[in-house]
Design a protein around this motif. Structure first.
Motif, short mmCIF file in Angstrom:
data_model
loop_
_atom_site.label_atom_id
_atom_site.label_comp_id
_atom_site.label_asym_id
_atom_site.label_seq_id
_atom_site.Cartn_x
_atom_site.Cartn_y
_atom_site.Cartn_z
N ALA A 94 0.83 -1.21 0.00
CA ALA A 94 0.00 0.00 0.00
C ALA A 94 0.86 1.25 0.00
CB ALA A 94 -0.93 -0.02 1.21
N PHE A 95 1.95 1.26 0.75
CA PHE A 95 2.84 2.42 0.77
C PHE A 95 3.39 2.67 -0.64
CE2 PHE A 95 4.30 4.09 5.04
CZ PHE A 95 3.20 3.60 5.75
N GLU A 96 3.76 1.58 -1.30
CA GLU A 96 4.32 1.72 -2.64
C GLU A 96 3.25 2.21 -3.62
OE1 GLU A 96 6.22 -1.88 -3.85
OE2 GLU A 96 6.50 -1.17 -5.89
N GLN A 97 2.08 1.60 -3.58
CA GLN A 97 1.04 1.94 -4.55
C GLN A 97 0.51 3.35 -4.36
OE1 GLN A 97 -1.76 -1.31 -4.10
NE2 GLN A 97 -0.71 -2.55 -5.65
N ARG A 98 0.50 3.83 -3.14
CA ARG A 98 -0.07 5.15 -2.87
C ARG A 98 0.98 6.24 -2.72
NH1 ARG A 98 -5.56 5.19 -1.36
NH2 ARG A 98 -6.47 3.15 -1.62
N ASN A 99 2.19 5.91 -3.13
CA ASN A 99 3.28 6.90 -3.04
C ASN A 99 3.45 7.46 -1.63
OD1 ASN A 99 3.98 6.75 -5.79
ND2 ASN A 99 2.25 8.09 -6.31
N ALA A 100 3.38 6.57 -0.66
CA ALA A 100 3.50 6.98 0.73
C ALA A 100 4.96 7.01 1.19
CB ALA A 100 2.68 6.05 1.62
N LEU A 101 5.87 6.90 0.24
CA LEU A 101 7.28 7.10 0.57
C LEU A 101 7.97 7.77 -0.60
CD1 LEU A 101 9.42 3.93 0.08
CD2 LEU A 101 6.99 3.89 -0.40
N GLN A 102 8.96 8.55 -0.26
CA GLN A 102 9.80 9.14 -1.31
C GLN A 102 11.24 8.72 -1.05
OE1 GLN A 102 8.81 13.31 -2.06
NE2 GLN A 102 6.65 12.81 -1.79
N CYS A 103 11.91 9.36 -0.09
CA CYS A 103 13.29 8.92 0.20
C CYS A 103 13.31 7.59 0.93
CB CYS A 103 14.04 9.98 0.99
SG CYS A 103 13.61 10.02 2.74
N GLY A 104 12.24 7.30 1.67
CA GLY A 104 12.15 6.03 2.37
C GLY A 104 12.81 5.99 3.73
N PHE A 105 13.40 7.11 4.14
CA PHE A 105 14.12 7.09 5.41
C PHE A 105 13.20 6.79 6.60
CE2 PHE A 105 16.33 8.82 9.09
CZ PHE A 105 17.59 8.30 8.91
N CYS A 106 12.02 7.35 6.56
CA CYS A 106 11.09 7.16 7.68
C CYS A 106 10.31 5.86 7.58
CB CYS A 106 10.09 8.32 7.70
SG CYS A 106 8.90 8.28 6.32
N THR A 107 10.34 5.23 6.41
CA THR A 107 9.36 4.18 6.10
C THR A 107 9.42 2.96 7.01
OG1 THR A 107 9.47 4.95 3.81
CG2 THR A 107 8.34 2.86 4.21
N PRO A 108 10.58 2.40 7.32
CA PRO A 108 10.58 1.23 8.22
C PRO A 108 9.92 1.53 9.56
CG PRO A 108 12.69 1.40 7.11
CD PRO A 108 11.95 2.68 6.82
N GLY A 109 10.26 2.65 10.15
CA GLY A 109 9.66 3.03 11.42
C GLY A 109 8.17 3.30 11.28
N TYR A 143 2.43 13.35 4.67
CA TYR A 143 1.61 12.44 5.50
C TYR A 143 0.30 11.98 4.87
CZ TYR A 143 4.82 13.68 9.22
OH TYR A 143 5.95 13.89 9.96
N GLN A 144 -0.26 12.77 3.97
CA GLN A 144 -1.58 12.43 3.42
C GLN A 144 -1.56 11.02 2.81
OE1 GLN A 144 -3.90 14.67 3.94
NE2 GLN A 144 -5.62 13.68 2.90
N ALA A 145 -0.55 10.76 2.01
CA ALA A 145 -0.48 9.46 1.33
C ALA A 145 -0.23 8.33 2.34
CB ALA A 145 0.62 9.48 0.28
N ILE A 146 0.47 8.64 3.41
CA ILE A 146 0.71 7.61 4.44
C ILE A 146 -0.61 7.25 5.12
CG2 ILE A 146 1.85 7.13 6.64
CD1 ILE A 146 4.19 8.91 5.66
N VAL A 147 -1.38 8.28 5.45
CA VAL A 147 -2.68 8.03 6.08
C VAL A 147 -3.57 7.24 5.11
CG1 VAL A 147 -4.75 9.09 7.07
CG2 VAL A 147 -2.49 10.07 7.55
N ASP A 148 -3.53 7.60 3.84
CA ASP A 148 -4.31 6.86 2.83
C ASP A 148 -3.90 5.39 2.81
OD1 ASP A 148 -5.48 9.24 2.04
OD2 ASP A 148 -4.27 9.46 0.22
N ALA A 149 -2.61 5.14 2.84
CA ALA A 149 -2.11 3.76 2.76
C ALA A 149 -2.54 2.95 3.98
CB ALA A 149 -0.58 3.76 2.63
N VAL A 150 -2.37 3.53 5.15
CA VAL A 150 -2.73 2.81 6.38
C VAL A 150 -4.24 2.57 6.43
CG1 VAL A 150 -2.70 2.89 8.91
CG2 VAL A 150 -0.72 3.73 7.61
#
Ligand code: FES
Ligand code: FES
Length: 162
Positions: A94-109, A143-150
């Protein structure tokens, strides 16, 4: 290694580990440098950004605020373990499909924190998602895309109930 070295044994991603660590080594540095588990990132190093989030005995913690020596006897899980087990595969997709990451630094956490929320509350509101991830900083996505993904994963899990 100094005379403050300690022997610890713990389980990391299902594997029993016995290591000698300096008493001052943080958990995230231990994971990254001694075990080469570099999915947990080091950002602020003082408990603010959430990049270092890992799970200890089932609870998410800041890996920069915990010492490796405190994890003697503990069960530690990192993004590598959750990923290999497939536990967060839907969140990652979902993160990938909804562009909920760019640099990815925050993504694992962010993924560990999102998974923690969904285990506690299978159908969170958008405000509850925002509140739960508010301790994880993302400088890229807004954050919008992250909330969408979750939210989408919550809905799918609630509907599919696997
Ligand atoms: S590096 Fe641990 S909270 Fe920022
Ligand atoms: S994707 Fe770059 S910090 Fe979140």
């Amino acid at each position: 290694m100094t005379d403050t070295a300690l022997d610890i044994s713990l389980t990391v991603n299902g594997e029993r580990i016995a290591e000698r660590v300096d008493a001052r080594t943080t958990l995230v540095d231990f994971l990254r440098e001694s075990l080469a588990l570099t999915g947990s990132h080091v950002g602020c190093e003082h408990g603010v950004c959430g990049a270092c989030t890992v799970r200890v005995n089932g609870e998410i913690v800041r890996g920069c605020l915990m010492l490796a020596a405190q994890c003697d006897g503990a069960t530690v899980e990192t993004i590598e373990g959750l990923s290999d087990a497939g536990e967060v595969a839907d969140l990652q997709t979902a993160f990938e499909q909804r562009n909920a990451l760019q640099c990815g630094f925050c993504t694992p956490g962010m993924v560990l924190t999102a998974q923690d929320l969904l285990k506690r509350n299978g159908t969170p509101t958008r405000d509850e998602i925002r509140e739960h991830i508010s301790g994880n900083y993302c400088r890229c996505t807004g954050y919008q895309a992250i909330v969408d993904a979750v939210e989408s994963v919550a809905q799918t899990r609630a509907g599919g109930k696997t």
